[in-house]
Scaffold this active site. Structure first.
Site, short mmCIF file in Angstrom:
data_model
loop_
_atom_site.label_atom_id
_atom_site.label_comp_id
_atom_site.label_asym_id
_atom_site.label_seq_id
_atom_site.Cartn_x
_atom_site.Cartn_y
_atom_site.Cartn_z
N GLU A 43 -15.60 1.34 0.30
CA GLU A 43 -16.81 1.57 0.73
C GLU A 43 -17.87 1.59 -0.48
OE1 GLU A 43 -19.21 3.96 4.28
OE2 GLU A 43 -17.26 4.59 3.63
N LYS A 110 -21.50 -2.44 8.79
CA LYS A 110 -20.84 -1.12 9.25
C LYS A 110 -21.52 -0.95 10.65
CE LYS A 110 -19.36 3.60 8.21
NZ LYS A 110 -19.60 4.37 7.16
N CYS A 146 -14.93 2.26 7.02
CA CYS A 146 -14.57 3.75 7.25
C CYS A 146 -14.94 4.13 8.53
CB CYS A 146 -15.55 4.46 6.27
SG CYS A 146 -14.80 6.13 5.84
#
Length: 536
Positions: A43, A110, A146
């Site tokens: 990330e 994300k 994540c």
């Protein structure tokens, strides 16, 4: 049908676009040489994690955009999924872009933005909403970042969009027990989606955070097919045949003491290395905290970059001097002894009028600690090396430390290590090579600021103290609940009171390495001015 996916477990540095790009290119070339079709990076690998308020600067985001184009042009013969921030008008996203043949093929934003523990992503990013599925050699790969996989939703959207494999970019910081928790969470996603998972994590130190790597691959049954090492950069290529990962490298997880020690070593190495300090200075006392800190510094930097300074007073025991000398001989570091009694006498004379008629107390003890802090900082200023403080979490919790004294320095190595864990780590370190004399480990802990002093003159036994601190500070248990666990009410009242009145000290302490789920840093935000009193 075969798709070879490489995991780039890299050590990125915040803001080092050129350095991070060079790392990604190097890993891509090595992965291509091993026949990989795709390289998965962590990330925000392009800019480093966490960039924090740099993301509020338009020039930072623009530089990252330019670097992404430069990176695309340097990649040959392999597709790379790279993490980066992406600005779109007034919105900023935590993004992952597939680069192939010099162009951006697709970008994912994300969806889940964590704002708990050490995370504050809602301050910087906007949430994505759409899934992203990439088709590589006939295999449909969904992308998550994540926190997307830490709850249901984003992975399910990827599966509904046709994904057969889930690729997860991560900057997941270490704390004790974190690796087991990651695999547990990913198995929950696999149970709901049926998708095998490739999990790529960052490895390296960034201020108080340590990213431990430990990247892995799970098949559609949740079985580990590949496990990379922790606390170091690594590359692994996993072959997916008909959508399922084939067995690859599996590096066994270290034991708890080894894991924590490696985290501390990596944190020290990267903090000093990434910030350009030429070496470290440690005030050696003959106690276990400074002994453990010295070992960590030597293992992180090499003995040639570490300097130990012993500053005896009239209250320093002969054992402290002899065992300190033995330890520096074992480790081979530069060593100095500077007696502080002349400075003590000078200050006593200077303050004689102000202190007239008043009994000696902790004021005189604190003066000793501040003389030592001044000496260490003077050597630091002159040499450019950084002072590593040696206070542990137990002391930081209850304020058993001196502002501008033993708290003076640039980096607090064992700030998040309870005293009981200090002993465990010290004994473990001696199993690698004998470095800490046994008498340092076995002696009663003492600040040696007055005759026959021990820590337990002022504090409950560390086994009791550490358990109360953990329950109140890390687990948010009430004093009533802690007492119900069998701890004496007097001890609980004392520890909680000391913890609260010491907040002003902790705010002035150096940044230090986080290894527990809650340390005195980003994830501890209590007011200094605070009249709330817990009910008992």
């Amino acid at each position: 049908m075969s798709l070879k996916i490489a995991i780039a477990q890299i050590n990125a540095t915040v803001g080092d676009f050129a350095g991070n790009t060079a790392r990604i290119v190097d890993f891509a070339e090595r992965a291509r040489a091993q026949g990989a079709d795709l390289l998965l990076t962590p990330e925000l690998a392009l800019c480093g994690y966490p960039p924090e308020d740099l993301l509020l600067r338009d020039d930072f985001c623009a530089a990252c955009e330019r670097e992404l184009d430069l990176l695309a042009g340097r990649l040959q013969g392999i597709a790379v999924l790279v993490g980066h921030p992406e600005k779109r008008g007034e919105r900023c996203y935590n993004a992952a872009t597939l680069l192939s043949d010099g162009v951006r093929v697709a970008t994912y934003y994300k969806q889940r933005l964590p704002s708990y523990e050490v995370f504050d992503e809602e301050r910087y990013f906007d949430s994505g909403e759409a899934p992203c599925v990439l088709t590589l050699k006939g295999v449909r790969c969904g992308v998550n970042i994540c926190a997307d996989v830490w709850e249901a939703g984003a992975a399910d959207l990827a599966r509904e969009a046709g994904a057969e494999v889930l690729l997860v970019l991560n900057a997941s910081p270490y704390h004790i027990g974190k690796q087991e928790r990651r695999t547990e969470v990913l198995r929950q996603r696999i149970a709901s989606t049926g998708l095998p998972v490739v999990y790529a994590n960052l490895a390296g130190g960034q201020d108080e955070l340590v990213f431990d790597g430990g990247s892995f691959v799970l098949d559609s049954h949740g079985t580990v097919c590949c496990q990379l090492p922790q606390f170091e950069e690594a590359l692994a290529v996993v072959d997916f045949v008909d959508g399922q990962p084939q067995p690859g490298m599996i590096v066994p997880a270290p034991g708890l003491e080894a894991e924590v020690y490696q985290a501390l070593v990596l944190g020290v190495r990267d903090y000093l290395g990434k910030n350009g300090f030429p070496g470290a200075i440690i005030g050696l006392s003959g106690g276990i905290d400074s002994a453990l800190t010295l070992c960590i510094a030597v293992d992180a930097l090499g003995a040639d970059k570490v300097r130990a300074v012993m500053m005896p007073s009239p209250y320093t025991a002969d054992l402290s001097l002899t065992e300190s000398r033995e330890m520096v001989r074992l480790l081979g570091v530069k060593y100095d002894e500077i007696a502080i009694e002349p400075a003590m006498k000078t200050l006593a004379a200077m303050l004689e009028t102000q202190f007239a008629g008043l009994p000696a107390d902790t004021t005189e003890e604190n003066l000793q600690a501040r003389i030592r802090g001044m000496i260490l900082m003077a050597i630091s200023n002159k040499t450019g090396s950084l002072v590593l403080t040696t206070g542990n979490k137990s002391e930081m919790a209850v304020g058993y430390c001196t502002l501008y004294g033993d708290m003076a320095g640039g980096f607090a190595v064992i700030k998040d290590i309870a005293k009981t864990l200090v002993y465990r780590l010290s004994r473990w370190r001696n199993t690698r090579s004998y470095a800490i004399p046994e008498r340092i480990i076995s002696r009663p802990p003492s600040a040696e600021l007055k005759p026959d002093q021990t820590d337990q003159d002022s504090l409950p036994p560390y086994e009791v103290l550490d358990a109360i601190v953990e329950a109140y500070m890390e687990k948010d248990l009430s004093p009533r609940a802690i007492i119900a666990r069998g701890y004496a009410e007097a001890d609980v009242r004392r520890v909680v009171h000391l913890l609260k009145i010491s907040e002003y000290k902790r705010r002035q302490a150096p940044v230090g390495i986080r290894v527990t789920q809650r340390g005195f840093g980003k994830d501890w935000r209590y007011p200094i001015t605070n009249r709330y009193r817990d009910p008992y």
